[in-house]
Each structure stands twice: as C-alpha cells, then as structure tokens.
Design a protein around this motif. Structure first.
Motif, PDB file in Angstrom:
ATOM      1  N   GLN A   1       0.824  -1.203   0.000  1.00 16.19           N
ATOM      2  CA  GLN A   1       0.000   0.000   0.000  1.00 16.19           C
ATOM      3  C   GLN A   1       0.864   1.261   0.000  1.00 16.19           C
ATOM      4  OE1 GLN A   1      -3.380  -0.233  -0.317  1.00 16.19           O
ATOM      5  NE2 GLN A   1      -3.093  -2.447  -0.356  1.00 16.19           N
ATOM      6  N   SER A   2       0.371   2.292  -0.650  1.00 19.42           N
ATOM      7  CA  SER A   2       1.119   3.547  -0.736  1.00 19.42           C
ATOM      8  C   SER A   2       0.927   4.421   0.497  1.00 19.42           C
ATOM      9  CB  SER A   2       0.662   4.338  -1.967  1.00 19.42           C
ATOM     10  OG  SER A   2      -0.704   4.712  -1.831  1.00 19.42           O
ATOM     11  N   PHE A   3      -0.216   4.245   1.179  1.00 19.52           N
ATOM     12  CA  PHE A   3      -0.582   5.049   2.336  1.00 19.52           C
ATOM     13  C   PHE A   3      -0.538   6.551   2.040  1.00 19.52           C
ATOM     14  CE2 PHE A   3       0.778   1.073   4.457  1.00 19.52           C
ATOM     15  CZ  PHE A   3      -0.427   0.771   5.073  1.00 19.52           C
ATOM     16  N   HIS A   4      -1.007   6.897   0.855  1.00 17.70           N
ATOM     17  CA  HIS A   4      -1.142   8.310   0.500  1.00 17.70           C
ATOM     18  C   HIS A   4      -2.303   8.909   1.288  1.00 17.70           C
ATOM     19  CE1 HIS A   4      -1.374  11.936  -1.950  1.00 17.70           C
ATOM     20  NE2 HIS A   4      -2.667  11.710  -2.092  1.00 17.70           N
ATOM     21  N   ARG A   5      -2.134  10.130   1.771  1.00 18.51           N
ATOM     22  CA  ARG A   5      -3.197  10.790   2.524  1.00 18.51           C
ATOM     23  C   ARG A   5      -4.102  11.543   1.548  1.00 18.51           C
ATOM     24  NH1 ARG A   5      -4.055  11.941   7.739  1.00 18.51           N
ATOM     25  NH2 ARG A   5      -1.945  11.330   8.369  1.00 18.51           N
ATOM     26  N   PHE A   6      -5.281  10.983   1.272  1.00 15.67           N
ATOM     27  CA  PHE A   6      -6.226  11.615   0.354  1.00 15.67           C
ATOM     28  C   PHE A   6      -7.005  12.737   1.026  1.00 15.67           C
ATOM     29  CE2 PHE A   6      -5.528   7.464  -1.569  1.00 15.67           C
ATOM     30  CZ  PHE A   6      -5.445   7.763  -2.929  1.00 15.67           C
TER      31      PHE A   6
ATOM     32  N   PRO B   1      -7.896  14.534   5.286  1.00 18.86           N
ATOM     33  CA  PRO B   1      -7.431  14.544   6.680  1.00 18.86           C
ATOM     34  C   PRO B   1      -7.854  13.307   7.465  1.00 18.86           C
ATOM     35  CG  PRO B   1      -8.278  16.703   6.079  1.00 18.86           C
ATOM     36  CD  PRO B   1      -8.630  15.776   4.946  1.00 18.86           C
ATOM     37  N   SER B   2      -8.863  12.563   6.977  1.00 25.89           N
ATOM     38  CA  SER B   2      -9.360  11.381   7.687  1.00 25.89           C
ATOM     39  C   SER B   2      -8.672  10.080   7.272  1.00 25.89           C
ATOM     40  CB  SER B   2     -10.869  11.234   7.453  1.00 25.89           C
ATOM     41  OG  SER B   2     -11.573  12.372   7.905  1.00 25.89           O
ATOM     42  N   THR B   3      -7.833  10.126   6.250  1.00 22.77           N
ATOM     43  CA  THR B   3      -7.186   8.911   5.750  1.00 22.77           C
ATOM     44  C   THR B   3      -6.273   8.291   6.799  1.00 22.77           C
ATOM     45  OG1 THR B   3      -7.167   9.864   3.518  1.00 22.77           O
ATOM     46  CG2 THR B   3      -5.791   7.938   3.892  1.00 22.77           C
ATOM     47  N   LEU B   4      -6.428   6.980   7.014  1.00 26.74           N
ATOM     48  CA  LEU B   4      -5.511   6.254   7.883  1.00 26.74           C
ATOM     49  C   LEU B   4      -4.251   5.926   7.085  1.00 26.74           C
ATOM     50  CD1 LEU B   4      -7.997   3.750   9.607  1.00 26.74           C
ATOM     51  CD2 LEU B   4      -7.220   5.985  10.415  1.00 26.74           C
ATOM     52  N   THR B   5      -3.103   6.312   7.623  1.00 27.54           N
ATOM     53  CA  THR B   5      -1.867   6.188   6.837  1.00 27.54           C
ATOM     54  C   THR B   5      -0.795   5.341   7.508  1.00 27.54           C
ATOM     55  OG1 THR B   5      -1.070   8.275   7.774  1.00 27.54           O
ATOM     56  CG2 THR B   5      -2.238   8.394   5.663  1.00 27.54           C
ATOM     57  N   THR B   6      -1.170   4.572   8.532  1.00 23.97           N
ATOM     58  CA  THR B   6      -0.190   3.687   9.169  1.00 23.97           C
ATOM     59  C   THR B   6      -0.783   2.293   9.329  1.00 23.97           C
ATOM     60  OG1 THR B   6      -0.890   4.124  11.453  1.00 23.97           O
ATOM     61  CG2 THR B   6       0.745   5.633  10.479  1.00 23.97           C
ATOM     62  N   LYS B   7       0.086   1.299   9.347  1.00 24.62           N
ATOM     63  CA  LYS B   7      -0.368  -0.074   9.534  1.00 24.62           C
ATOM     64  C   LYS B   7      -1.019  -0.244  10.904  1.00 24.62           C
ATOM     65  CE  LYS B   7       3.036  -2.336   6.539  1.00 24.62           C
ATOM     66  NZ  LYS B   7       4.115  -3.337   6.482  1.00 24.62           N
ATOM     67  N   ASP B   8      -0.429   0.394  11.930  1.00 28.48           N
ATOM     68  CA  ASP B   8      -0.971   0.248  13.282  1.00 28.48           C
ATOM     69  C   ASP B   8      -2.413   0.739  13.361  1.00 28.48           C
ATOM     70  OD1 ASP B   8       1.377  -0.849  14.182  1.00 28.48           O
ATOM     71  OD2 ASP B   8       2.160   1.024  15.039  1.00 28.48           O
ATOM     72  N   ALA B   9      -2.686   1.875  12.740  1.00 27.73           N
ATOM     73  CA  ALA B   9      -4.044   2.416  12.754  1.00 27.73           C
ATOM     74  C   ALA B   9      -5.007   1.475  12.041  1.00 27.73           C
ATOM     75  CB  ALA B   9      -4.062   3.796  12.104  1.00 27.73           C
ATOM     76  N   LEU B  10      -4.542   0.896  10.947  1.00 29.47           N
ATOM     77  CA  LEU B  10      -5.390  -0.032  10.194  1.00 29.47           C
ATOM     78  C   LEU B  10      -5.622  -1.327  10.965  1.00 29.47           C
ATOM     79  CD1 LEU B  10      -4.078   0.460   6.558  1.00 29.47           C
ATOM     80  CD2 LEU B  10      -6.421   0.798   7.337  1.00 29.47           C
ATOM     81  N   TRP B  11      -4.579  -1.844  11.627  1.00 28.04           N
ATOM     82  CA  TRP B  11      -4.736  -3.074  12.397  1.00 28.04           C
ATOM     83  C   TRP B  11      -5.803  -2.893  13.466  1.00 28.04           C
ATOM     84  CZ3 TRP B  11      -3.613  -7.816  11.318  1.00 28.04           C
ATOM     85  CH2 TRP B  11      -2.504  -8.132  10.522  1.00 28.04           C
ATOM     86  N   THR B  12      -5.774  -1.736  14.136  1.00 25.23           N
ATOM     87  CA  THR B  12      -6.770  -1.445  15.162  1.00 25.23           C
ATOM     88  C   THR B  12      -8.177  -1.439  14.566  1.00 25.23           C
ATOM     89  OG1 THR B  12      -5.197  -0.140  16.458  1.00 25.23           O
ATOM     90  CG2 THR B  12      -7.541   0.246  16.869  1.00 25.23           C
ATOM     91  N   GLU B  13      -8.320  -0.805  13.413  1.00 26.63           N
ATOM     92  CA  GLU B  13      -9.634  -0.746  12.768  1.00 26.63           C
ATOM     93  C   GLU B  13     -10.071  -2.108  12.266  1.00 26.63           C
ATOM     94  OE1 GLU B  13     -12.251   1.996   9.763  1.00 26.63           O
ATOM     95  OE2 GLU B  13     -10.574   2.745  10.930  1.00 26.63           O
ATOM     96  N   PHE B  14      -9.131  -2.907  11.770  1.00 24.39           N
ATOM     97  CA  PHE B  14      -9.484  -4.242  11.298  1.00 24.39           C
ATOM     98  C   PHE B  14     -10.091  -5.087  12.424  1.00 24.39           C
ATOM     99  CE2 PHE B  14      -6.009  -3.992   7.823  1.00 24.39           C
ATOM    100  CZ  PHE B  14      -6.899  -3.356   6.981  1.00 24.39           C
TER     101      PHE B  14
END
Length: 265
Positions: free
Chosen positions: A163-168, A170-183
């Motif tokens: 993943q590119s983790f581009h910030r589209f 201000p609400s875009t999650l851009t780190t793996k840790d943030a995504l893991w929590t949401e998953f």
C-alpha cells in the motif's frame, strides 16, 4: 502500472504494456508510452506490434494512437461473466439499492486494491470516484477495509506492504498500526466504514462477501454523501447489508465460484 512478477518473461511484459495503455483512459501515442514504460524502445515497440497483430490492441490509422483492442474487449466481457461476482450479485444489489435508496458498490480485491465490478446509483446519484471497472485503494475505502480485514494474517501483511498510504483527506488512515486497530473493530462488528477517507464528503458502510470457508470473494457497500446522510443513518442499514452479502455468497457458492472449495462435496 502493475509490475510483472519475476520469471513471467514476455507474457508478463506484454501484460504490463496493456496495463500501461489502459491507465491513460484514452488512445495513446507510442512516444507517450515510451516516456512511461520501463522497457527499452525496441522492446516496447516489439511488444506493441505483437499485441496489435493479435487484436489485443488497436491502432488508429489516422493518429497512430493505441487503445485496447476488440479481442481484449471480448476477453474482458467473458471474464466479467465467468469470474466476476457481478452477474451473480446483480439482482441482490438491485434490491439493496431500492431498499436503501443509496449508491451500492460491488467490489473484489485485485492485489490489495479494490476493483469495482458493479454499481447501482441512488435515486439522486452523486458524482464520485468509484465506477465499475475502476481500481481504488484498499486501505482507505470502506469496501476495501471490509475485505482486507478478513484476509489471513499472512495475506494481510503482504497486501499492506504494497500500500502507498497516500493521505487523500485529513481522515485517511496512513499507518499499519491504525489499520490493524480498525481491522479488529471490523471483524467484531462484521462491517466497515469509510469516514471521508478517500473522498471528502463521501461516506459508506461496507461488508465483506465470504465463502463458506471464510475466504474473501468480494465486498459490498452502501455509499452516500454527507450532504444527504450520516454514518449513523448508513449504519441503520447494517442488517440489510450483511443479509445481502450473505445471499450473494450463497449464490456464489452454489454457482461454484472459480477457485472456491466445494466442501460439502
């Protein structure tokens, strides 16, 4: 452009060229392709000529520009019918669209990205990025996160690494840790949200479409705009969304979706 895998040779290079030409979304001249392609001029020319001779590409006799050929169109149509969830899911997403009154997206994962395979517009359509045939990021779309959350840990690690983790927004999650929590939250509830993470003003609730064995075969979302709805209102459709995803999964199972295990046999 999608990178060909090592060892794929000429076939992989030819597919890379097709991907490159398709990415322009318009007829494109050789000089433009040369500026974007990693291949030497002679190699690129040879690949294009072969693809043109095989009707995978078409060349405009007046401008010299290249575009996807009619043979590729036929193959794409066959793939849509045989390997896409769209024909199976169509009556279900029609019903969901009528009941929810919002835009419905049907998607499948394509190497960690979201491939939209069908769409039903709301009674009052809103212009947005997603259209059938388009590819979007997996990490910042509701339907993408819904599918990613239910991959195996090994699959998910491989996908997140690409993943590119581009910030589209201000609400875009851009780190793996943030995504893991949401998953973890998505797995607990069974559905995901897009909180303006890809497009400002666009929100959605999404659910994965899972095989009997728990394999991700697609995703489904109800999408709206903050001008007309709220996340709370979209969440009220969660039972209907999950029910529809289950119906699609059951139909896909009985249709013996390509690659799916028929465990009952």
């Amino acid at each position: 452009m999608t990178e060909s895998k090592g060892g794929d040779g000429t076939v992989g290079k030819a597919l890379d060229v097709l991907d490159l030409i398709a990415s322009f979304n318009r007829p494109v001249r050789f000089a433009e392709l040369q500026g974007k392609s990693p291949f030497p001029k002679a190699t690129l020319y040879r690949l294009i000529q072969t693809l043109t001779h095989q009707n995978m590409l078409a060349q405009d006799p007046d401008t010299g520009a290249y575009s996807p050929g009619i043979r590729l169109v036929r193959l794409a149509h066959a793939a849509w019918q045989q390997s896409s969830l769209a024909p199976i899911a169509r009556p279900h997403i029609d019903d969901l669209s009528r009941q929810a009154g919002q835009t419905i997206h049907l998607a499948q994962l394509d190497g960690g990205q979201v491939l939209y395979v069908d769409k039903r517009n709301a009674r009052e359509p809103v212009d947005m990025f997603s259209q059938a045939g388009k590819v979007g990021p997996g990490y910042c779309t509701g339907v993408g996160k819904a599918m990613l959350a239910f991959l195996t840990e090994t699959e998910l690690e491989a996908v997140l690494a690409r993943q590119s983790f581009h910030r589209f927004t201000p609400s875009t999650l851009t780190t793996k840790d943030a995504l893991w929590t949401e998953f973890e939250e998505i797995r607990a509830s069974g559905y995901a949200f897009d909180r303006e993470e890809h497009e400002a003003g666009i929100i959605c609730i999404a659910a994965p479409i899972l095989s009997n064995g728990g394999r991700v075969i697609g995703g489904l979302s109800i999408t709206g705009t903050l001008l007309k709805t709220t996340l709370a209102e979209l969440e009220s459709f969660a039972p209907l969304l999950l029910q529809t995803a289950q119906k699609i999964a059951e139909d896909a199972e009985s249709w013996r979706f390509p690659g799916q295990q028929t465990a009952n046999r």
